[in-house]
Design an enzyme around this catalytic site. Structure first.
Site, PDB file in Angstrom:
ATOM      1  N   ASP A 291       0.863  -1.172   0.000  1.00  0.00           N
ATOM      2  CA  ASP A 291       0.000   0.000   0.000  1.00  0.00           C
ATOM      3  C   ASP A 291       0.909   1.234   0.000  1.00  0.00           C
ATOM      4  OD1 ASP A 291      -2.242   1.682   0.155  1.00  0.00           O
ATOM      5  OD2 ASP A 291      -3.290   0.318   1.503  1.00  0.00           O
ATOM      6  N   GLU A 497     -11.014   6.242   4.631  1.00  0.00           N
ATOM      7  CA  GLU A 497      -9.986   5.677   5.507  1.00  0.00           C
ATOM      8  C   GLU A 497     -10.085   6.218   6.931  1.00  0.00           C
ATOM      9  OE1 GLU A 497      -6.158   5.830   3.586  1.00  0.00           O
ATOM     10  OE2 GLU A 497      -6.865   4.705   1.857  1.00  0.00           O
TER      11      GLU A 497
END
Length: 612
Positions: A291, A497
């Site tokens: 990521d 997020e």
């Protein structure tokens, strides 16, 4: 300049087997060229010199990183083709693979079709529809020159307090696995004889997919983003690993590692899960990408001892590393680690082989530049109709009438006067949610589309007066007898997020009170725009006539009008359990104390008044 083509360059022969091309090219590469291939940088630091001097293998656009604001697909294609020409000018002419977060359509690009988020698609239970959405997304993304999307998210949701809840298809591994058909829509469907786990891409109009985030990202304690999933391996495999089996069987080309931990072990450095489980046990033969700045999460405090983080991450099985801005330090560290023997050359070769394999399978050596003939497909009527269908099928009817024998929906489109109220009734950005234009999304008219208010006005008769107020005034509520009914549209603002982590889950901006104030005066339909279940206070449940979960439906608001006015019936079923109180969370359908407000799978229809 790139080496000239000759008969000995097997890797340049499109008719040669992929594995032979990979081995031929690998044999010609220096260590610097190999490390370049495992490096992914952000487009804002990409230049001709950077791409050629460092032999960069991949470039990405972070959310909200555009050529310029409101850039159209052709502008993106111009930028990406420029980067590609630079890569092709390097010694071996290895093309870059360009990636982006196209998670509900090509959502960074102005004018693209924006689909409902994954939580909505889980409510449809329609794997074929999700596959068609993947195919449409592939065309629109490829039209902009992009080769690779960091999607789908196949997290199994454990707790709606998680800020990425809407990126999940639902709380059941079975639902998530079925919805992974999105991959076959993006990449094309491999033939029966295709080797399991081997990357697949059907052709130039298809898009490289990325199953994420391996593994357990949806199961963290208390739903904390990048938190810790506490589970036995047996439970991890049964719940969170299960969807990846489906993804791998479809030939998914890439997998992304999770920011989260499993029983305290950071996924980005977990050799057992990344190599022994994903690559060996499950047989995944594509490449594993970190990521964004994911290797930094390995150390405590995060970002300290970068060299050791690189060592642990690469040796654990990460093949390509997102280092958007700190690529020079990464390349220096990895070079030193290989030369010192702390990262074996065999590990580097394996990573590069996997990356090159995907590039060859994707046809990037033969067709490195954008196919401009795809540009007219972006935001076209046919694509928007698919999104409109997805909106219709994703709406979940939670209540219809205060009495079972007197349904409130469908609404009368010939009513004399209608009141429309709320923060989400005429706000395309709120309707689309996060990961639209920017990571956290934006409110307002951020792209091309149809708001709920637009759709209502188009659906009602010419003699119907539609009054809209973002917040209902005292004067309007005092004249309540003038309205046949009210539609209140509210919910969560866009988020993504960590910014979406929410321990309270109450409807923002005094939402419950606004609903109650209107519903006490006027028969009211409430439409909730949200990425997850929210607290529904008793007055809201009692005083409203009808309640619909619309999730974050995207740009095609007509899909909501199609259903509330009765052109189509409700089909959606809850992909998650709707809790009564946050102190019940996490709420497990298989648990001993399962007592939801609305259970997993709940959803009414109008025609029969029964469950879908």
């Amino acid at each position: 300049m790139a080496e000239t083509t000759d008969s000995s360059c097997v890797y340049k022969n499109p008719d040669a087997p992929v594995e032979a091309r990979v081995q031929d090219l690998l044999s010609r590469m220096t260590l610097q060229e190999k490390i370049g291939q495992v490096t992914q940088i952000e487009r804002s630091v990409a230049s001709h010199d950077v791409l050629t001097d460092y032999f960069i293998g991949s470039v990405q656009s972070g959310a909200g990183s555009w050529p310029f604001e409101d850039a159209k697909s052709s502008d993106w294609a111009d930028m990406i083709d420029g980067f590609q020409r630079s890569a092709l000018a390097s010694r071996l002419g290895i093309p870059i693979i360009y990636g982006t977060d196209a998670v509900h359509g090509n959502n960074n690009v102005y004018g693209a079709t924006i689909f409902p988020h994954n939580i909505s698609l889980g409510a449809t239970r329609d794997a074929d529809l999700v596959k068609r959405i993947g195919a449409v997304t592939a065309l629109e993304v490829r039209a902009s020159g992009i080769h690779w999307t960091f999607a789908p998210c196949v997290a199994v949701l454990g707790d709606p307090r998680w800020g990425r809840c809407y990126e999940s298809y639902g709380e059941a591994a079975k639902i998530v696995s079925e919805m992974s058909s999105f991959i076959s829509g993006l990449q094309g469907e491999p033939p029966e004889e295709h080797p399991n786990g081997y990357p697949f891409l059907a052709g130039r109009n298809n898009l490289i997919a990325c199953a994420k985030h391996f593994v357990g990202d949806g199961g963290t304690d208390k739903g904390l983003s990048e938190g810790n999933t506490i589970a036995s391996y047996e439970d991890l495999e049964r719940i969170h690993v299960a969807p990846y089996v489906n993804c791998i069987s479809q030939g998914v080309c890439t997998v992304m590692a999770s920011f989260s931990s499993w029983n305290g072990s950071r996924l980005h450095s977990d050799y057992y899960l990344l190599t022994e489980v994903l690559k060996q046990k499950l047989g995944f033969k594509g490449f594993l990408v970190s990521d964004c700045d994911g290797l930094e999460t390995i150390s405590e405090p995060q970002g300290s001892d970068n060299r050791n983080c690189v060592k642990l991450g690469i040796n654990a099985g990460i093949d390509m590393v997102m280092v958007p801005f700190k690529y020079q330090q990464f390349i220096e560290d990895l070079t030193d680690l290989v030369e010192s023997g702390e990262v074996p050359m065999a590990r580097i070769n394996d990573a590069v082989e996997r990356i090159l394999k995907v590039k060859f399978v994707a046809g990037l050596f033969e067709y490195p530049l954008t196919d401009r003939s795809l540009l007219p497909t972006v935001g076209c009527k046919e694509h928007r109709e698919v999104a409109r269908e997805a909106v219709r099928k994703s709406l979940v009817l939670l209540k219809n009438g205060k009495n079972d024998d007197k349904p409130f929906l469908p609404l009368d489109r010939t009513a004399k006067r209608i009141l429309v109220v709320g923060t989400h009734a005429d706000n395309l950005g709120n309707q689309c949610g996060g990961w639209t234009k920017t990571k956290s999304g934006q409110s307002g008219k951020i792209t091309i589309g149809t708001t709920l208010l637009d759709a209502i006005k188009a659906a009602v008769g010419d003699k119907t007066e539609v009054i809209y107020e973002k917040t209902p005034s005292k004067e309007t509520l005092a004249s309540c007898e003038d309205f046949s009914y009210a539609i209140v549209a509210l919910g969560e603002p866009p988020y993504a997020e960590m910014r979406g982590d929410n321990a309270e889950l109450t409807i923002p901006l005094n939402g419950n009170n606004i609903v109650t104030a209107v519903a006490e005066k006027i028969p009211t339909l409430v439409i909730l725009f949200t990425g997850r279940p929210m607290v529904l206070e008793m007055p809201v449940l009692e005083k409203t006539e009808a309640l619909v979960a619309a999730w974050f439906p995207g740009t095609e608001g007509q899909g909501m009008a199609d259903v509330i006015f009765g052109d189509y019936d409700f089909e959606g079923k809850l992909p998650v359990s709707w809790f009564k109180r946050v102190d019940q969370l996490p709420l497990n359908v298989d648990g001993n104390f399962y007592d939801p407000l609305f259970p997993l799978g709940f959803g009414l229809n109008c025609n029969s008044g029964s469950l879908v």
